[in-house]
Design a protein around this motif. Sequence first.
Motif, short mmCIF file in Angstrom:
data_model
loop_
_atom_site.label_atom_id
_atom_site.label_comp_id
_atom_site.label_asym_id
_atom_site.label_seq_id
_atom_site.Cartn_x
_atom_site.Cartn_y
_atom_site.Cartn_z
N UNK A 319 0.85 -1.18 0.00
CA UNK A 319 0.00 0.00 0.00
C UNK A 319 0.89 1.24 0.00
N UNK A 320 0.52 2.24 -0.78
CA UNK A 320 1.27 3.49 -0.82
C UNK A 320 0.29 4.64 -0.99
N UNK A 321 0.78 5.86 -0.78
CA UNK A 321 -0.05 7.06 -0.87
C UNK A 321 0.66 8.10 -1.73
N UNK A 322 -0.09 8.81 -2.56
CA UNK A 322 0.53 9.86 -3.36
C UNK A 322 0.97 11.01 -2.45
N UNK A 323 1.90 11.85 -2.91
CA UNK A 323 2.46 12.90 -2.04
C UNK A 323 1.42 13.87 -1.49
N UNK A 324 0.32 14.09 -2.23
CA UNK A 324 -0.72 15.01 -1.75
C UNK A 324 -1.58 14.39 -0.66
N UNK A 325 -1.49 13.08 -0.50
CA UNK A 325 -2.29 12.40 0.51
C UNK A 325 -3.73 12.21 0.11
N UNK A 326 -4.02 12.25 -1.18
CA UNK A 326 -5.41 12.15 -1.64
C UNK A 326 -5.76 10.78 -2.21
N UNK A 327 -4.75 10.00 -2.58
CA UNK A 327 -5.01 8.70 -3.20
C UNK A 327 -4.15 7.63 -2.55
N UNK A 328 -4.74 6.44 -2.46
CA UNK A 328 -4.03 5.26 -2.00
C UNK A 328 -3.90 4.28 -3.14
N UNK A 329 -2.82 3.56 -3.18
CA UNK A 329 -2.63 2.49 -4.16
C UNK A 329 -2.46 1.19 -3.39
N UNK A 330 -3.26 0.19 -3.73
CA UNK A 330 -3.30 -1.04 -2.96
C UNK A 330 -2.97 -2.24 -3.85
N UNK A 331 -2.06 -3.08 -3.38
CA UNK A 331 -1.73 -4.31 -4.09
C UNK A 331 -2.55 -5.45 -3.53
N UNK A 364 9.09 8.89 -8.67
CA UNK A 364 9.83 10.06 -8.22
C UNK A 364 9.08 11.36 -8.35
N UNK A 365 8.23 11.48 -9.38
CA UNK A 365 7.46 12.71 -9.55
C UNK A 365 6.11 12.65 -8.85
N UNK A 366 5.81 11.53 -8.20
CA UNK A 366 4.57 11.41 -7.44
C UNK A 366 3.34 11.14 -8.27
N UNK A 367 3.49 10.99 -9.58
CA UNK A 367 2.32 10.82 -10.44
C UNK A 367 1.80 9.39 -10.50
N UNK A 368 2.70 8.43 -10.34
CA UNK A 368 2.34 7.03 -10.54
C UNK A 368 2.58 6.19 -9.29
N UNK A 369 1.76 5.16 -9.15
CA UNK A 369 2.01 4.09 -8.19
C UNK A 369 2.80 3.02 -8.92
N UNK A 370 3.84 2.52 -8.27
CA UNK A 370 4.66 1.46 -8.86
C UNK A 370 4.46 0.19 -8.03
N UNK A 371 4.00 -0.86 -8.66
CA UNK A 371 3.83 -2.14 -7.99
C UNK A 371 4.85 -3.14 -8.53
N UNK A 372 5.30 -4.04 -7.66
CA UNK A 372 6.14 -5.14 -8.12
C UNK A 372 5.25 -6.35 -8.34
N UNK A 373 5.38 -6.96 -9.51
CA UNK A 373 4.61 -8.17 -9.83
C UNK A 373 5.55 -9.37 -9.69
N UNK A 374 5.51 -9.98 -8.51
CA UNK A 374 6.42 -11.08 -8.22
C UNK A 374 6.17 -12.27 -9.12
N UNK A 375 4.92 -12.44 -9.57
CA UNK A 375 4.59 -13.58 -10.41
C UNK A 375 4.89 -13.38 -11.88
N UNK A 376 5.20 -12.16 -12.29
CA UNK A 376 5.45 -11.88 -13.70
C UNK A 376 6.83 -11.29 -13.95
N UNK A 377 7.62 -11.11 -12.90
CA UNK A 377 8.96 -10.55 -13.01
C UNK A 377 8.95 -9.21 -13.74
N UNK A 378 8.11 -8.32 -13.24
CA UNK A 378 8.04 -6.98 -13.81
C UNK A 378 7.52 -6.00 -12.77
N UNK A 379 7.75 -4.72 -13.02
CA UNK A 379 7.12 -3.68 -12.22
C UNK A 379 6.16 -2.93 -13.15
N UNK A 380 5.07 -2.46 -12.57
CA UNK A 380 4.01 -1.83 -13.34
C UNK A 380 3.66 -0.48 -12.73
#
Length: 417
Positions: A319-331, A364-380
Amino acid sequence: MPASRTRHLCSVAAALVLTVAAPATAASAATPGSDGLREVMFVGNNWDGTADVIRSTGDFAKIGRIDVVPDKAARLAEINADPIKWIYYTSIRNEVGQGHDQYVDDMYSTPDGRSVVVSRPSFADVVSIDLATDRINWRFPVAGYRADHMAVSPDGTRVAVSASTANKVQVLDIDTGRELGEFATGDKPHENFFTDGGKYLWNMSIGEVTTSLDDPSWDWTKGDRHITIVDATTFKQVRTIDMRQRLDAVGLKDFSSAVRPAAFTPDWSKLYFQVSFFNGFLEYDVAADRITRVKTLPANPATNPDRTTWLLDSRHHGISMNPEGTKLCVAGTMDNYATVVDRASFDVGPLITASTPYWATVSGDGKDCIISEAGADQVTAIDFATGQKVLSVPVGDHPQRVRLGHVQADWTGPTGS
Protein backbone atom coordinates in the motif's frame (compact mmCIF):
# COMPACT_ATOMS: atom_id res chain seq x y z
CA MET A 1 -7.48 1.76 33.02
CA PRO A 2 -6.80 4.56 35.55
CA ALA A 3 -7.71 8.04 34.32
CA SER A 4 -4.13 9.28 34.78
CA ARG A 5 -2.83 6.47 32.56
CA THR A 6 -5.46 7.22 29.92
CA ARG A 7 -4.53 10.91 29.89
CA HIS A 8 -0.85 9.99 29.56
CA LEU A 9 -1.43 7.76 26.54
CA CYS A 10 -3.56 10.40 24.86
CA SER A 11 -0.92 13.07 25.44
CA VAL A 12 1.78 10.82 23.96
CA ALA A 13 -0.41 10.06 20.96
CA ALA A 14 -1.13 13.74 20.42
CA ALA A 15 2.56 14.58 20.69
CA LEU A 16 3.40 12.01 18.05
CA VAL A 17 0.96 13.69 15.68
CA LEU A 18 1.30 17.37 16.46
CA THR A 19 5.08 17.59 16.59
CA VAL A 20 5.85 15.68 13.42
CA ALA A 21 7.02 17.31 10.24
CA ALA A 22 5.41 16.34 6.96
CA PRO A 23 7.54 13.94 4.90
CA ALA A 24 9.28 15.24 1.82
CA THR A 25 7.25 14.92 -1.35
CA ALA A 26 8.34 12.66 -4.18
CA ALA A 27 8.45 15.48 -6.71
CA SER A 28 12.22 15.67 -7.15
CA ALA A 29 13.51 15.43 -10.70
CA ALA A 30 14.69 12.12 -12.14
CA THR A 31 17.31 13.86 -14.33
CA PRO A 32 20.81 14.55 -13.02
CA GLY A 33 20.86 17.45 -10.55
CA SER A 34 23.41 20.06 -9.55
CA ASP A 35 24.63 17.71 -6.82
CA GLY A 36 25.81 15.21 -9.41
CA LEU A 37 23.14 12.68 -8.48
CA ARG A 38 20.32 11.08 -10.38
CA GLU A 39 17.12 9.83 -8.78
CA VAL A 40 16.32 6.19 -9.56
CA MET A 41 14.32 3.23 -8.34
CA PHE A 42 15.96 0.12 -6.93
CA VAL A 43 14.00 -3.09 -7.60
CA GLY A 44 15.07 -6.01 -5.43
CA ASN A 45 14.90 -9.32 -7.31
CA ASN A 46 14.68 -11.58 -4.30
CA TRP A 47 15.29 -14.95 -5.90
CA ASP A 48 17.92 -13.65 -8.36
CA GLY A 49 20.10 -11.95 -5.81
CA THR A 50 20.16 -8.85 -8.00
CA ALA A 51 18.67 -5.38 -7.98
CA ASP A 52 17.60 -3.62 -11.15
CA VAL A 53 18.08 0.14 -11.21
CA ILE A 54 15.45 1.90 -13.30
CA ARG A 55 14.41 5.47 -14.02
CA SER A 56 12.19 6.89 -11.30
CA THR A 57 9.73 8.53 -13.70
CA GLY A 58 8.63 8.52 -17.34
CA ASP A 59 9.38 5.26 -19.11
CA PHE A 60 11.01 3.66 -16.03
CA ALA A 61 13.68 2.27 -18.35
CA LYS A 62 16.42 0.08 -16.95
CA ILE A 63 19.69 1.89 -16.23
CA GLY A 64 21.76 -0.93 -14.78
CA ARG A 65 21.82 -4.00 -12.55
CA ILE A 66 23.83 -4.84 -9.44
CA ASP A 67 24.75 -8.15 -7.85
CA VAL A 68 23.72 -8.05 -4.19
CA VAL A 69 25.37 -11.40 -3.33
CA PRO A 70 28.92 -11.01 -4.66
CA ASP A 71 30.11 -12.91 -1.58
CA LYS A 72 27.68 -15.79 -2.11
CA ALA A 73 30.34 -18.53 -2.07
CA ALA A 74 31.80 -17.30 1.21
CA ARG A 75 28.40 -16.98 2.87
CA LEU A 76 27.30 -20.46 1.79
CA ALA A 77 30.56 -21.97 3.08
CA GLU A 78 29.97 -20.23 6.41
CA ILE A 79 26.39 -21.55 6.60
CA ASN A 80 27.36 -25.10 5.63
CA ALA A 81 29.96 -25.15 8.42
CA ASP A 82 27.39 -24.28 11.12
CA PRO A 83 24.51 -26.77 11.63
CA ILE A 84 22.25 -24.19 13.29
CA LYS A 85 22.77 -21.63 10.52
CA TRP A 86 22.16 -24.36 7.94
CA ILE A 87 18.84 -25.31 9.56
CA TYR A 88 17.63 -21.71 9.51
CA TYR A 89 18.92 -21.15 5.97
CA THR A 90 17.07 -24.24 4.76
CA SER A 91 13.93 -23.26 6.64
CA ILE A 92 13.94 -19.79 5.08
CA ARG A 93 14.36 -21.33 1.65
CA ASN A 94 11.57 -23.88 2.06
CA GLU A 95 9.02 -21.70 3.88
CA VAL A 96 9.37 -17.94 3.39
CA GLY A 97 11.22 -18.37 0.10
CA GLN A 98 8.76 -20.90 -1.36
CA GLY A 99 11.66 -23.17 -2.27
CA HIS A 100 13.98 -20.31 -3.24
CA ASP A 101 16.76 -18.48 -1.45
CA GLN A 102 15.88 -14.97 -0.28
CA TYR A 103 18.81 -12.84 -1.31
CA VAL A 104 17.40 -9.32 -1.15
CA ASP A 105 14.57 -8.00 0.94
CA ASP A 106 15.11 -4.26 1.24
CA MET A 107 17.55 -1.63 -0.03
CA TYR A 108 18.42 2.06 0.29
CA SER A 109 21.12 4.15 -1.35
CA THR A 110 23.56 6.28 0.62
CA PRO A 111 23.18 10.09 0.42
CA ASP A 112 26.18 10.39 -1.92
CA GLY A 113 24.69 7.89 -4.39
CA ARG A 114 27.84 5.75 -4.32
CA SER A 115 26.55 2.72 -2.40
CA VAL A 116 23.38 0.77 -1.74
CA VAL A 117 22.61 -0.90 1.58
CA VAL A 118 20.78 -4.23 1.31
CA SER A 119 19.16 -6.59 3.82
CA ARG A 120 19.62 -10.25 2.84
CA PRO A 121 17.24 -12.67 4.60
CA SER A 122 18.97 -15.93 3.70
CA PHE A 123 22.36 -14.61 4.80
CA ALA A 124 20.98 -12.92 7.95
CA ASP A 125 22.87 -9.71 7.30
CA VAL A 126 22.95 -6.18 5.96
CA VAL A 127 25.64 -5.20 3.46
CA SER A 128 26.75 -1.99 1.83
CA ILE A 129 27.64 -2.50 -1.83
CA ASP A 130 29.76 -0.08 -3.85
CA LEU A 131 27.70 0.82 -6.92
CA ALA A 132 30.78 1.38 -9.06
CA THR A 133 32.44 -1.97 -8.39
CA ASP A 134 29.77 -4.32 -6.95
CA ARG A 135 32.11 -4.94 -4.02
CA ILE A 136 31.08 -5.00 -0.37
CA ASN A 137 32.03 -1.96 1.72
CA TRP A 138 30.85 -3.45 5.02
CA ARG A 139 28.78 -6.32 6.33
CA PHE A 140 26.68 -6.46 9.50
CA PRO A 141 25.34 -9.87 10.65
CA VAL A 142 22.01 -9.21 12.34
CA ALA A 143 21.00 -10.79 15.63
CA GLY A 144 19.42 -14.17 15.06
CA TYR A 145 19.11 -15.81 11.67
CA ARG A 146 17.11 -13.59 9.30
CA ALA A 147 17.17 -9.96 8.15
CA ASP A 148 13.94 -8.36 6.95
CA HIS A 149 12.46 -4.92 6.17
CA MET A 150 14.49 -1.76 6.67
CA ALA A 151 13.94 2.00 6.90
CA VAL A 152 16.34 4.87 6.33
CA SER A 153 16.32 8.04 8.40
CA PRO A 154 15.27 11.27 6.62
CA ASP A 155 18.86 12.54 6.62
CA GLY A 156 20.06 9.27 5.11
CA THR A 157 22.61 8.58 7.85
CA ARG A 158 20.93 5.71 9.71
CA VAL A 159 19.29 2.51 8.56
CA ALA A 160 17.02 0.38 10.75
CA VAL A 161 16.70 -3.35 10.04
CA SER A 162 14.29 -5.91 11.47
CA ALA A 163 16.12 -8.94 12.88
CA SER A 164 13.08 -11.12 12.52
CA THR A 165 14.08 -14.23 14.49
CA ALA A 166 15.65 -12.19 17.31
CA ASN A 167 12.53 -10.00 17.84
CA LYS A 168 14.46 -6.76 17.70
CA VAL A 169 15.30 -3.84 15.41
CA GLN A 170 18.93 -2.83 14.99
CA VAL A 171 19.92 0.65 13.82
CA LEU A 172 23.17 1.09 11.88
CA ASP A 173 25.34 3.92 10.66
CA ILE A 174 24.77 3.80 6.91
CA ASP A 175 28.38 4.70 6.05
CA THR A 176 30.20 2.30 8.37
CA GLY A 177 27.71 -0.41 9.35
CA ARG A 178 28.41 0.29 13.02
CA GLU A 179 25.45 -0.51 15.27
CA LEU A 180 24.09 2.63 16.93
CA GLY A 181 21.44 0.93 19.02
CA GLU A 182 18.59 -1.54 19.11
CA PHE A 183 15.21 -2.13 20.68
CA ALA A 184 12.89 -5.05 21.44
CA THR A 185 9.76 -5.65 19.36
CA GLY A 186 6.93 -8.14 19.17
CA ASP A 187 7.36 -11.47 17.41
CA LYS A 188 8.84 -11.30 13.89
CA PRO A 189 9.44 -7.56 13.40
CA HIS A 190 8.59 -6.49 9.87
CA GLU A 191 7.93 -2.98 8.54
CA ASN A 192 9.76 0.10 9.90
CA PHE A 193 9.10 3.85 9.62
CA PHE A 194 11.05 6.91 10.74
CA THR A 195 8.67 9.77 11.64
CA ASP A 196 8.99 13.37 12.80
CA GLY A 197 12.14 14.06 10.81
CA GLY A 198 13.77 10.99 12.29
CA LYS A 199 12.72 11.60 15.90
CA TYR A 200 10.57 8.47 16.24
CA LEU A 201 10.90 4.97 14.84
CA TRP A 202 7.90 2.69 14.37
CA ASN A 203 8.07 -1.08 13.95
CA MET A 204 5.25 -3.47 13.08
CA SER A 205 5.69 -7.09 14.21
CA ILE A 206 3.68 -9.68 12.26
CA GLY A 207 4.15 -12.88 14.25
CA GLU A 208 4.41 -16.33 12.67
CA VAL A 209 3.20 -16.34 9.06
CA THR A 210 4.65 -19.65 7.85
CA THR A 211 2.40 -22.11 9.69
CA SER A 212 -0.88 -23.54 8.44
CA LEU A 213 -2.70 -22.64 11.67
CA ASP A 214 -4.61 -19.93 9.84
CA ASP A 215 -8.13 -20.53 11.11
CA PRO A 216 -9.24 -17.71 13.46
CA SER A 217 -9.50 -20.18 16.33
CA TRP A 218 -5.72 -20.70 16.10
CA ASP A 219 -4.84 -17.02 15.93
CA TRP A 220 -3.27 -17.14 19.39
CA THR A 221 -0.50 -19.38 18.02
CA LYS A 222 0.77 -16.60 15.76
CA GLY A 223 2.56 -14.84 18.61
CA ASP A 224 2.81 -11.34 20.02
CA ARG A 225 1.97 -8.85 17.26
CA HIS A 226 2.06 -5.15 18.00
CA ILE A 227 3.45 -1.80 16.87
CA THR A 228 6.44 -0.56 18.84
CA ILE A 229 7.28 3.16 18.81
CA VAL A 230 10.64 4.31 20.17
CA ASP A 231 12.67 7.48 20.43
CA ALA A 232 15.05 7.13 17.48
CA THR A 233 17.95 8.65 19.42
CA THR A 234 17.73 6.82 22.74
CA PHE A 235 15.79 3.77 21.44
CA LYS A 236 13.62 3.96 24.53
CA GLN A 237 10.03 2.81 24.09
CA VAL A 238 7.50 5.61 23.76
CA ARG A 239 4.36 3.61 23.08
CA THR A 240 3.02 0.26 21.91
CA ILE A 241 -0.17 -0.38 19.94
CA ASP A 242 -1.89 -3.77 19.85
CA MET A 243 -4.51 -3.75 17.10
CA ARG A 244 -6.39 -6.80 18.43
CA GLN A 245 -8.97 -4.94 20.52
CA ARG A 246 -9.21 -2.17 17.94
CA LEU A 247 -9.95 -4.69 15.18
CA ASP A 248 -12.50 -6.44 17.38
CA ALA A 249 -14.22 -3.10 17.98
CA VAL A 250 -14.88 -2.65 14.24
CA GLY A 251 -16.07 -6.22 13.70
CA LEU A 252 -12.88 -7.80 12.31
CA LYS A 253 -12.51 -10.50 14.93
CA ASP A 254 -11.74 -13.16 12.32
CA PHE A 255 -8.70 -11.36 10.96
CA SER A 256 -5.16 -11.22 12.25
CA SER A 257 -3.80 -8.28 14.22
CA ALA A 258 -0.56 -8.47 12.24
CA VAL A 259 -0.01 -5.04 10.67
CA ARG A 260 1.50 -5.60 7.23
CA PRO A 261 2.45 -2.83 4.73
CA ALA A 262 1.24 0.61 5.76
CA ALA A 263 1.22 4.24 4.66
CA PHE A 264 1.00 7.46 6.67
CA THR A 265 -0.72 10.67 5.63
CA PRO A 266 1.70 13.57 4.92
CA ASP A 267 1.00 15.05 8.39
CA TRP A 268 1.41 11.61 10.01
CA SER A 269 -2.01 11.90 11.67
CA LYS A 270 -3.50 8.79 10.08
CA LEU A 271 -2.13 5.36 9.27
CA TYR A 272 -3.56 3.17 6.51
CA PHE A 273 -2.59 -0.46 6.90
CA GLN A 274 -3.27 -4.02 5.79
CA VAL A 275 -3.61 -7.04 8.05
CA SER A 276 -3.11 -10.72 7.38
CA PHE A 277 -5.95 -12.51 5.55
CA PHE A 278 -7.99 -9.34 4.86
CA ASN A 279 -8.79 -8.15 1.33
CA GLY A 280 -8.75 -4.46 2.09
CA PHE A 281 -7.22 -1.95 4.47
CA LEU A 282 -7.98 0.11 7.56
CA GLU A 283 -7.67 3.73 8.62
CA TYR A 284 -6.18 4.39 12.07
CA ASP A 285 -6.29 7.76 13.80
CA VAL A 286 -2.98 8.08 15.67
CA ALA A 287 -4.06 10.70 18.23
CA ALA A 288 -7.45 9.11 18.92
CA ASP A 289 -5.86 5.65 19.03
CA ARG A 290 -8.66 3.94 17.16
CA ILE A 291 -9.59 2.51 13.78
CA THR A 292 -11.87 5.04 12.15
CA ARG A 293 -12.71 3.41 8.81
CA VAL A 294 -12.53 -0.01 7.17
CA LYS A 295 -12.38 -0.61 3.42
CA THR A 296 -13.10 -4.06 2.03
CA LEU A 297 -11.86 -4.42 -1.52
CA PRO A 298 -13.26 -6.77 -4.17
CA ALA A 299 -12.46 -10.46 -3.86
CA ASN A 300 -11.32 -12.20 -6.99
CA PRO A 301 -13.70 -15.15 -7.48
CA ALA A 302 -10.77 -17.18 -8.77
CA THR A 303 -8.86 -16.80 -5.48
CA ASN A 304 -8.75 -20.00 -3.44
CA PRO A 305 -10.73 -19.31 -0.23
CA ASP A 306 -8.45 -21.62 1.77
CA ARG A 307 -6.28 -19.30 3.89
CA THR A 308 -3.52 -21.87 4.14
CA THR A 309 -2.85 -21.48 0.40
CA TRP A 310 -2.17 -17.73 0.65
CA LEU A 311 1.37 -16.44 0.46
CA LEU A 312 2.68 -15.93 4.02
CA ASP A 313 -0.83 -15.06 5.28
CA SER A 314 -0.93 -12.15 2.79
CA ARG A 315 -4.31 -11.65 1.16
CA HIS A 316 -3.31 -8.09 0.24
CA HIS A 317 0.29 -6.93 0.66
CA GLY A 318 1.40 -3.50 -0.53
CA ILE A 319 0.00 0.00 0.00
CA SER A 320 1.27 3.49 -0.82
CA MET A 321 -0.05 7.06 -0.87
CA ASN A 322 0.53 9.86 -3.36
CA PRO A 323 2.46 12.90 -2.04
CA GLU A 324 -0.72 15.01 -1.75
CA GLY A 325 -2.29 12.40 0.51
CA THR A 326 -5.41 12.15 -1.64
CA LYS A 327 -5.01 8.70 -3.20
CA LEU A 328 -4.03 5.26 -2.00
CA CYS A 329 -2.63 2.49 -4.16
CA VAL A 330 -3.30 -1.04 -2.96
CA ALA A 331 -1.73 -4.31 -4.09
CA GLY A 332 -4.26 -7.14 -3.94
CA THR A 333 -1.63 -9.85 -3.79
CA MET A 334 -3.67 -13.07 -3.74
CA ASP A 335 -6.50 -11.49 -5.76
CA ASN A 336 -4.05 -10.60 -8.56
CA TYR A 337 -4.88 -6.95 -9.04
CA ALA A 338 -3.90 -3.48 -7.92
CA THR A 339 -6.14 -0.47 -7.61
CA VAL A 340 -6.13 3.23 -6.74
CA VAL A 341 -8.56 4.31 -3.99
CA ASP A 342 -9.70 7.86 -3.26
CA ARG A 343 -8.73 8.54 0.36
CA ALA A 344 -11.65 10.85 1.16
CA SER A 345 -14.49 8.79 -0.32
CA PHE A 346 -12.85 5.34 -0.43
CA ASP A 347 -14.14 5.03 -4.01
CA VAL A 348 -12.25 2.28 -5.85
CA GLY A 349 -10.74 2.82 -9.29
CA PRO A 350 -10.24 0.22 -12.01
CA LEU A 351 -8.90 -3.15 -10.93
CA ILE A 352 -5.61 -3.50 -12.80
CA THR A 353 -4.78 -7.15 -13.39
CA ALA A 354 -1.38 -8.06 -11.93
CA SER A 355 0.46 -11.29 -11.15
CA THR A 356 1.04 -11.56 -7.39
CA PRO A 357 1.59 -7.83 -6.81
CA TYR A 358 3.68 -7.74 -3.64
CA TRP A 359 4.64 -4.13 -3.02
CA ALA A 360 3.46 -0.61 -3.86
CA THR A 361 5.46 2.60 -3.88
CA VAL A 362 5.40 6.02 -5.54
CA SER A 363 7.29 7.28 -8.59
CA GLY A 364 9.83 10.06 -8.22
CA ASP A 365 7.46 12.71 -9.55
CA GLY A 366 4.57 11.41 -7.44
CA LYS A 367 2.32 10.82 -10.44
CA ASP A 368 2.34 7.03 -10.54
CA CYS A 369 2.01 4.09 -8.19
CA ILE A 370 4.66 1.46 -8.86
CA ILE A 371 3.83 -2.14 -7.99
CA SER A 372 6.14 -5.14 -8.12
CA GLU A 373 4.61 -8.17 -9.83
CA ALA A 374 6.42 -11.08 -8.22
CA GLY A 375 4.59 -13.58 -10.41
CA ALA A 376 5.45 -11.88 -13.70
CA ASP A 377 8.96 -10.55 -13.01
CA GLN A 378 8.04 -6.98 -13.81
CA VAL A 379 7.12 -3.68 -12.22
CA THR A 380 4.01 -1.83 -13.34
CA ALA A 381 3.13 1.86 -13.17
CA ILE A 382 -0.46 2.94 -12.45
CA ASP A 383 -1.55 6.57 -12.84
CA PHE A 384 -2.79 7.96 -9.51
CA ALA A 385 -5.06 10.44 -11.30
CA THR A 386 -6.89 7.99 -13.56
CA GLY A 387 -6.24 4.62 -11.91
CA GLN A 388 -5.22 3.26 -15.30
CA LYS A 389 -2.14 1.21 -16.11
CA VAL A 390 0.66 3.22 -17.70
CA LEU A 391 3.22 0.53 -18.57
CA SER A 392 5.16 -2.48 -17.33
CA VAL A 393 8.93 -2.98 -17.27
CA PRO A 394 10.65 -6.40 -17.11
CA VAL A 395 13.01 -6.97 -14.18
CA GLY A 396 14.67 -9.98 -12.53
CA ASP A 397 13.34 -13.07 -10.79
CA HIS A 398 10.67 -12.40 -8.14
CA PRO A 399 10.77 -8.64 -7.57
CA GLN A 400 9.51 -7.53 -4.18
CA ARG A 401 10.67 -4.33 -2.51
CA VAL A 402 10.97 -1.18 -4.67
CA ARG A 403 12.64 1.92 -3.21
CA LEU A 404 13.51 5.38 -4.48
CA GLY A 405 17.18 6.26 -4.25
CA HIS A 406 20.08 7.97 -5.99
CA VAL A 407 23.12 7.04 -8.05
CA GLN A 408 25.91 9.12 -9.51
CA ALA A 409 24.64 11.03 -12.56
CA ASP A 410 26.74 9.06 -15.07
CA TRP A 411 26.18 5.62 -13.48
CA THR A 412 25.12 2.79 -15.81
CA GLY A 413 26.18 -0.22 -13.73
CA PRO A 414 29.23 -1.71 -12.01
CA THR A 415 32.45 -1.67 -13.98
CA GLY A 416 34.93 -3.31 -11.63
CA SER A 417 33.15 -6.46 -10.48
